[in-house]
Design a protein around this motif. Sequence first.
Motif, PDB file in Angstrom:
ATOM      1  N   MET A   1      -3.340   7.766  -6.221  1.00 44.18           N
ATOM      2  CA  MET A   1      -2.877   9.113  -5.290  1.00 44.18           C
ATOM      3  C   MET A   1      -2.763   8.686  -3.641  1.00 44.18           C
ATOM      4  O   MET A   1      -2.360   7.603  -3.319  1.00 44.18           O
ATOM      5  N   GLY A   2      -3.597   9.651  -3.212  1.00 45.74           N
ATOM      6  CA  GLY A   2      -3.514   9.449  -1.610  1.00 45.74           C
ATOM      7  C   GLY A   2      -4.335   8.200  -1.043  1.00 45.74           C
ATOM      8  O   GLY A   2      -5.265   7.860  -1.806  1.00 45.74           O
ATOM      9  N   PRO A   3      -4.031   8.033   0.163  1.00 45.80           N
ATOM     10  CA  PRO A   3      -2.893   8.439   1.025  1.00 45.80           C
ATOM     11  C   PRO A   3      -1.464   8.231   0.449  1.00 45.80           C
ATOM     12  O   PRO A   3      -1.393   6.910   0.115  1.00 45.80           O
ATOM     13  N   LEU A   4      -0.551   8.940   0.692  1.00 48.16           N
ATOM     14  CA  LEU A   4       0.591   8.882   0.064  1.00 48.16           C
ATOM     15  C   LEU A   4       1.332   7.638   0.693  1.00 48.16           C
ATOM     16  O   LEU A   4       2.201   6.878  -0.339  1.00 48.16           O
ATOM     17  N   ILE A   5       1.805   7.639   1.946  1.00 45.09           N
ATOM     18  CA  ILE A   5       2.617   6.642   2.414  1.00 45.09           C
ATOM     19  C   ILE A   5       1.941   5.131   2.472  1.00 45.09           C
ATOM     20  O   ILE A   5       2.561   4.360   2.023  1.00 45.09           O
ATOM     21  N   PRO A   6       0.770   4.970   2.609  1.00 46.27           N
ATOM     22  CA  PRO A   6       0.315   3.554   2.499  1.00 46.27           C
ATOM     23  C   PRO A   6       0.345   3.110   1.094  1.00 46.27           C
ATOM     24  O   PRO A   6       0.577   2.039   0.821  1.00 46.27           O
ATOM     25  N   LEU A  10       5.354   7.994  -1.003  1.00 53.67           N
ATOM     26  CA  LEU A  10       6.415   8.188   0.029  1.00 53.67           C
ATOM     27  C   LEU A  10       7.017   7.103   0.703  1.00 53.67           C
ATOM     28  O   LEU A  10       6.169   6.140   1.202  1.00 53.67           O
ATOM     29  N   LEU A  67     -12.077  15.694   2.867  1.00 53.16           N
ATOM     30  CA  LEU A  67     -11.704  14.475   2.530  1.00 53.16           C
ATOM     31  C   LEU A  67     -12.722  13.664   1.386  1.00 53.16           C
ATOM     32  O   LEU A  67     -12.268  13.239   0.293  1.00 53.16           O
ATOM     33  N   TYR A  68     -14.051  13.945   1.669  1.00 52.24           N
ATOM     34  CA  TYR A  68     -14.947  13.282   0.489  1.00 52.24           C
ATOM     35  C   TYR A  68     -14.696  14.243  -0.750  1.00 52.24           C
ATOM     36  O   TYR A  68     -14.980  13.432  -1.832  1.00 52.24           O
ATOM     37  N   TRP A  75      -8.533  12.231  -5.622  1.00 50.26           N
ATOM     38  CA  TRP A  75      -6.914  12.675  -5.133  1.00 50.26           C
ATOM     39  C   TRP A  75      -6.904  11.798  -4.156  1.00 50.26           C
ATOM     40  O   TRP A  75      -5.636  11.564  -3.518  1.00 50.26           O
ATOM     41  N   ILE A  76      -7.806  11.131  -3.408  1.00 52.06           N
ATOM     42  CA  ILE A  76      -7.685  10.148  -1.984  1.00 52.06           C
ATOM     43  C   ILE A  76      -8.602   9.380  -2.369  1.00 52.06           C
ATOM     44  O   ILE A  76      -9.677   9.261  -2.824  1.00 52.06           O
ATOM     45  N   MET A  78     -10.751   6.974  -0.196  1.00 49.33           N
ATOM     46  CA  MET A  78     -11.454   7.123   1.289  1.00 49.33           C
ATOM     47  C   MET A  78     -11.407   5.645   1.763  1.00 49.33           C
ATOM     48  O   MET A  78     -11.375   5.375   3.033  1.00 49.33           O
ATOM     49  N   MET A  80      -9.105   3.396   1.768  1.00 44.79           N
ATOM     50  CA  MET A  80      -7.919   3.113   2.377  1.00 44.79           C
ATOM     51  C   MET A  80      -7.858   3.913   3.680  1.00 44.79           C
ATOM     52  O   MET A  80      -6.611   3.605   4.433  1.00 44.79           O
ATOM     53  N   LEU A  81      -8.236   4.963   4.108  1.00 41.42           N
ATOM     54  CA  LEU A  81      -8.360   5.676   5.416  1.00 41.42           C
ATOM     55  C   LEU A  81      -8.880   4.800   6.486  1.00 41.42           C
ATOM     56  O   LEU A  81      -9.706   4.097   6.269  1.00 41.42           O
ATOM     57  N   TYR A  82      -8.043   4.982   7.587  1.00 46.75           N
ATOM     58  CA  TYR A  82      -8.441   4.255   8.894  1.00 46.75           C
ATOM     59  C   TYR A  82      -9.680   4.781   9.578  1.00 46.75           C
ATOM     60  O   TYR A  82      -9.635   5.937   9.713  1.00 46.75           O
TER      61      TYR A  82
ATOM     62  N   ILE B  27      -7.046  16.954   7.265  1.00 47.97           N
ATOM     63  CA  ILE B  27      -6.963  16.583   5.736  1.00 47.97           C
ATOM     64  C   ILE B  27      -5.447  16.040   5.214  1.00 47.97           C
ATOM     65  O   ILE B  27      -5.254  14.903   4.815  1.00 47.97           O
ATOM     66  N   PHE B  30      -4.472  12.671   6.695  1.00 45.08           N
ATOM     67  CA  PHE B  30      -5.144  11.596   6.186  1.00 45.08           C
ATOM     68  C   PHE B  30      -4.423  11.360   5.037  1.00 45.08           C
ATOM     69  O   PHE B  30      -4.224  10.202   4.463  1.00 45.08           O
ATOM     70  N   TYR B  31      -4.317  12.584   4.081  1.00 46.03           N
ATOM     71  CA  TYR B  31      -3.786  12.349   2.836  1.00 46.03           C
ATOM     72  C   TYR B  31      -2.281  11.706   2.859  1.00 46.03           C
ATOM     73  O   TYR B  31      -1.974  10.869   1.916  1.00 46.03           O
ATOM     74  N   MET B  32      -1.449  12.079   3.935  1.00 42.52           N
ATOM     75  CA  MET B  32      -0.083  11.661   3.984  1.00 42.52           C
ATOM     76  C   MET B  32      -0.048  10.244   4.395  1.00 42.52           C
ATOM     77  O   MET B  32       0.394   9.355   3.943  1.00 42.52           O
ATOM     78  N   THR B  33      -0.713   9.923   5.787  1.00 41.38           N
ATOM     79  CA  THR B  33      -0.557   8.722   6.347  1.00 41.38           C
ATOM     80  C   THR B  33      -1.614   7.959   6.276  1.00 41.38           C
ATOM     81  O   THR B  33      -1.711   6.651   6.831  1.00 41.38           O
ATOM     82  N   GLY B  34      -2.953   8.275   5.872  1.00 46.42           N
ATOM     83  CA  GLY B  34      -4.054   7.349   5.980  1.00 46.42           C
ATOM     84  C   GLY B  34      -4.690   7.264   7.375  1.00 46.42           C
ATOM     85  O   GLY B  34      -5.824   6.545   7.409  1.00 46.42           O
ATOM     86  N   ARG B  35      -4.160   8.023   8.117  1.00 47.93           N
ATOM     87  CA  ARG B  35      -4.767   8.172   9.760  1.00 47.93           C
ATOM     88  C   ARG B  35      -4.877   9.267  10.282  1.00 47.93           C
ATOM     89  O   ARG B  35      -4.430  10.334   9.627  1.00 47.93           O
ATOM     90  N   GLY B  36      -5.471   9.579  11.287  1.00 55.41           N
ATOM     91  CA  GLY B  36      -5.757  10.707  11.596  1.00 55.41           C
ATOM     92  C   GLY B  36      -4.819  11.235  12.897  1.00 55.41           C
ATOM     93  O   GLY B  36      -3.724  10.693  12.858  1.00 55.41           O
ATOM     94  N   ALA B 147     -13.823  12.786  11.072  1.00 56.13           N
ATOM     95  CA  ALA B 147     -13.471  13.096   9.803  1.00 56.13           C
ATOM     96  C   ALA B 147     -13.896  12.510   8.706  1.00 56.13           C
ATOM     97  O   ALA B 147     -13.764  12.605   7.328  1.00 56.13           O
ATOM     98  N   VAL B 148     -13.822  10.943   8.969  1.00 54.61           N
ATOM     99  CA  VAL B 148     -14.232   9.995   8.147  1.00 54.61           C
ATOM    100  C   VAL B 148     -15.589   9.400   8.560  1.00 54.61           C
ATOM    101  O   VAL B 148     -15.835   8.351   7.900  1.00 54.61           O
TER     102      VAL B 148
END
Lengths: 196, 176
Positions: A1-6, A10, A67-68, A75-76, A78, A80-82, B27, B30-36, B147-148
């Motif tokens: 699932m998310g993040p969608l672009i990485p 999408l 997010l958590y 759904w996402i 964590m 993979m998030l920057y 949120i 981050f959900y779309m791009t993985g960044r803030g 946020a993270v």
Amino acid sequence: MGPLIPNGILTNEWNIIIAVLIGLAFGFILEASGFSSSRKLAGVFYGYDFAVLKVFFTAAVVSVIGLYYMDYLGWIDMGMLYVHPTYLWAAIIGGAIMGVGFVAGGFCPGTSLCAVAIGKLDAWVYVFGIMLGVFIFSEAYSVLEGLYNGSFLGNITLVDSFDIPANYIIFGVTIIALVAFFVSDIVRKRIKKVFY
Amino acid sequence: MDKSSENNRHVYWNPYFGGFLLGLLIIFTFYMTGRGLGASGAMKSSVVTLVDKVSHEHTINNAYYSKFVKDDESPMNTWLVFESLGVLAGAFISGSLSGRIGFRVQHSPKITSRRRLVFALFGGILFGLGAQIARGCTSGAALSGMAVLSTGGFITMLAIFGTAYLFAYFFRKNWI
């Protein structure tokens, strides 16, 4: 699932469209919350208007809980998030310089863009100042490089730093925010009103 | 301008409502791009582009500019530049709906607009410098970092607000 672009759900072309749409919402929310007014922003430092504190901490708490929770629901991811990297002294000294700039100029970069959009000339000057500041940093990079790249601790989170689980940290941050909201209302009642 | 929008000019959203929407937006980002989110990044890209236009040789020889200069595309072609164009448009729409558009210098009645502009320039220079050292501003480092649960994000946030409170006394004449 998310993040969608990485994750390739999408395509990368969407990135630019999404950037503009997210920016639109960001600018609208900041301006509608009064962040295009330097006198409203500066109120947080003198106790006559705590909008900055309330908007900022509400956003931080909502986003970190959301997010958590989405990570918990699967759904996402964590992982993979920057995560903004921690360069200890750069964060402290850079933050301190920004703090003086904030109370002297009455804006931060995001809010100054909102004020530029509605025609505040002081914000135009402020943005020009930011660009001069970036220019000074870049030209002095050889001197500042040690600070900029030094004391690197990795892309760490408070979970790594304190070695306690994320849910306790998030709960603690939420309690701190609620106490800050409560105290700010008490302080504001005691401080002489400033009309702007 | 009609009377109702004249009266509403200084009526803003409830801060908790604005903060809640901003939290949802973070949120979503981050959900779309993985960044803030970010803001100062676009100004950095603008500076890099301007310097590159004046002297390409200078940008490729400078260790900082050269990180952001690519041979085949403009340094303006970054996510944050497009996001910031959106910010300008979004703020303009919100300001238009509330009748807040107009060229003016906003300052306390106790100071001159000249003094306000001098301090705005000086504050901007410091913020620009600090945001490069800390790799982000209140949006990119502090808000998106928090946020993270980024440790650096929390440290930068504490440093910004802590120092601003410490120095607020010296700048009080400008605001109160």
